[in-house]
Design a protein around this motif. Sequence first.
Motif, PDB file in Angstrom:
ATOM      1  N   ALA A 120       0.826  -1.209   0.000  1.00 56.19           N
ATOM      2  CA  ALA A 120       0.000   0.000   0.000  1.00 56.19           C
ATOM      3  C   ALA A 120       0.857   1.254   0.000  1.00 56.19           C
ATOM      4  O   ALA A 120       0.457   2.281  -0.540  1.00 56.19           O
ATOM      5  CB  ALA A 120      -0.929  -0.003   1.209  1.00 56.19           C
ATOM      6  N   ALA A 121       2.039   1.187   0.579  1.00 49.80           N
ATOM      7  CA  ALA A 121       2.887   2.357   0.713  1.00 49.80           C
ATOM      8  C   ALA A 121       3.712   2.639  -0.542  1.00 49.80           C
ATOM      9  O   ALA A 121       4.322   3.688  -0.642  1.00 49.80           O
ATOM     10  CB  ALA A 121       3.818   2.188   1.907  1.00 49.80           C
ATOM     11  N   ALA A 122       3.740   1.742  -1.520  1.00 47.60           N
ATOM     12  CA  ALA A 122       4.556   1.936  -2.721  1.00 47.60           C
ATOM     13  C   ALA A 122       3.992   3.082  -3.548  1.00 47.60           C
ATOM     14  O   ALA A 122       2.954   2.963  -4.186  1.00 47.60           O
ATOM     15  CB  ALA A 122       4.606   0.658  -3.528  1.00 47.60           C
ATOM     16  N   THR A 123       4.678   4.217  -3.532  1.00 50.04           N
ATOM     17  CA  THR A 123       4.256   5.384  -4.315  1.00 50.04           C
ATOM     18  C   THR A 123       5.335   5.780  -5.311  1.00 50.04           C
ATOM     19  O   THR A 123       5.135   6.712  -6.086  1.00 50.04           O
ATOM     20  CB  THR A 123       3.947   6.576  -3.396  1.00 50.04           C
ATOM     21  OG1 THR A 123       5.113   6.884  -2.634  1.00 50.04           O
ATOM     22  CG2 THR A 123       2.775   6.283  -2.478  1.00 50.04           C
ATOM     23  N   GLU A 133      14.672   7.455  -8.100  1.00 49.99           N
ATOM     24  CA  GLU A 133      13.299   7.224  -7.655  1.00 49.99           C
ATOM     25  C   GLU A 133      12.385   8.252  -8.303  1.00 49.99           C
ATOM     26  O   GLU A 133      12.674   9.456  -8.281  1.00 49.99           O
ATOM     27  CB  GLU A 133      13.197   7.353  -6.133  1.00 49.99           C
ATOM     28  CG  GLU A 133      13.852   6.224  -5.370  1.00 49.99           C
ATOM     29  CD  GLU A 133      13.123   4.902  -5.519  1.00 49.99           C
ATOM     30  OE1 GLU A 133      11.878   4.870  -5.389  1.00 49.99           O
ATOM     31  OE2 GLU A 133      13.803   3.887  -5.763  1.00 49.99           O
ATOM     32  N   ILE A 134      11.276   7.756  -8.886  1.00 52.64           N
ATOM     33  CA  ILE A 134      10.317   8.639  -9.539  1.00 52.64           C
ATOM     34  C   ILE A 134       8.911   8.221  -9.130  1.00 52.64           C
ATOM     35  O   ILE A 134       8.718   7.141  -8.567  1.00 52.64           O
ATOM     36  CB  ILE A 134      10.472   8.604 -11.078  1.00 52.64           C
ATOM     37  CG1 ILE A 134      10.314   7.161 -11.588  1.00 52.64           C
ATOM     38  CG2 ILE A 134      11.808   9.184 -11.498  1.00 52.64           C
ATOM     39  CD1 ILE A 134      10.312   7.030 -13.100  1.00 52.64           C
ATOM     40  N   ALA A 135       7.944   9.052  -9.421  1.00 53.85           N
ATOM     41  CA  ALA A 135       6.546   8.734  -9.087  1.00 53.85           C
ATOM     42  C   ALA A 135       6.128   7.463  -9.809  1.00 53.85           C
ATOM     43  O   ALA A 135       6.536   7.209 -10.947  1.00 53.85           O
ATOM     44  CB  ALA A 135       5.638   9.885  -9.475  1.00 53.85           C
ATOM     45  N   ILE A 136       5.338   6.678  -9.140  1.00 60.60           N
ATOM     46  CA  ILE A 136       4.961   5.373  -9.680  1.00 60.60           C
ATOM     47  C   ILE A 136       4.134   5.485 -10.955  1.00 60.60           C
ATOM     48  O   ILE A 136       4.170   4.619 -11.814  1.00 60.60           O
ATOM     49  CB  ILE A 136       4.236   4.528  -8.604  1.00 60.60           C
ATOM     50  CG1 ILE A 136       4.295   3.072  -8.977  1.00 60.60           C
ATOM     51  CG2 ILE A 136       2.803   4.987  -8.413  1.00 60.60           C
ATOM     52  CD1 ILE A 136       4.166   2.124  -7.831  1.00 60.60           C
TER      53      ILE A 136
END
Length: 150
Positions: A120-123, A133-136
């Motif tokens: 649930a926390a994977a954004t 790291e970039i927005a999902i």
Amino acid sequence: MKKFIGEFKEFISRGNVMDMAIGVIIGGAFGKIVSSLVDDVIMPAIGMLLGNIDFSNIFIALDGANYQTYAQAKEAGAAIGIGVFINNIVNFLIIALVIFSVIKQINAMKDKFAKKEEEAAATTKTCPFCKTEIAIDASRCPNCTSQLEK
């Protein structure tokens, strides 16, 4: 002294202390149930299977006298209660098995909930080109401007 009393009140009112107290009380009651199970159900059944052996009266008389029961030998102060020791070992093993099973289930539930929280926390996701790291839901990396597959 007031500071000490205040700290003690704070310590007692914490949830962990109350949980521990409840656990000790329930553990004591559970221990009595297991003792009864071992003394009144399991050991008599094992004794019957082994030829009507009464484990509670298996003992070694230290003074060489002949006692009818372990209670008589213990009263004389001259006995090692082998059968009582065996009963206590069985008690311990049953309690240890139950505690192991409960803790195993609690850990399995914690792992299950932790995985759900992680999912649930994977954004964010990692850009396959520049490894940032970039927005999902990004379709283009803002760092290297590479086109991303969805």
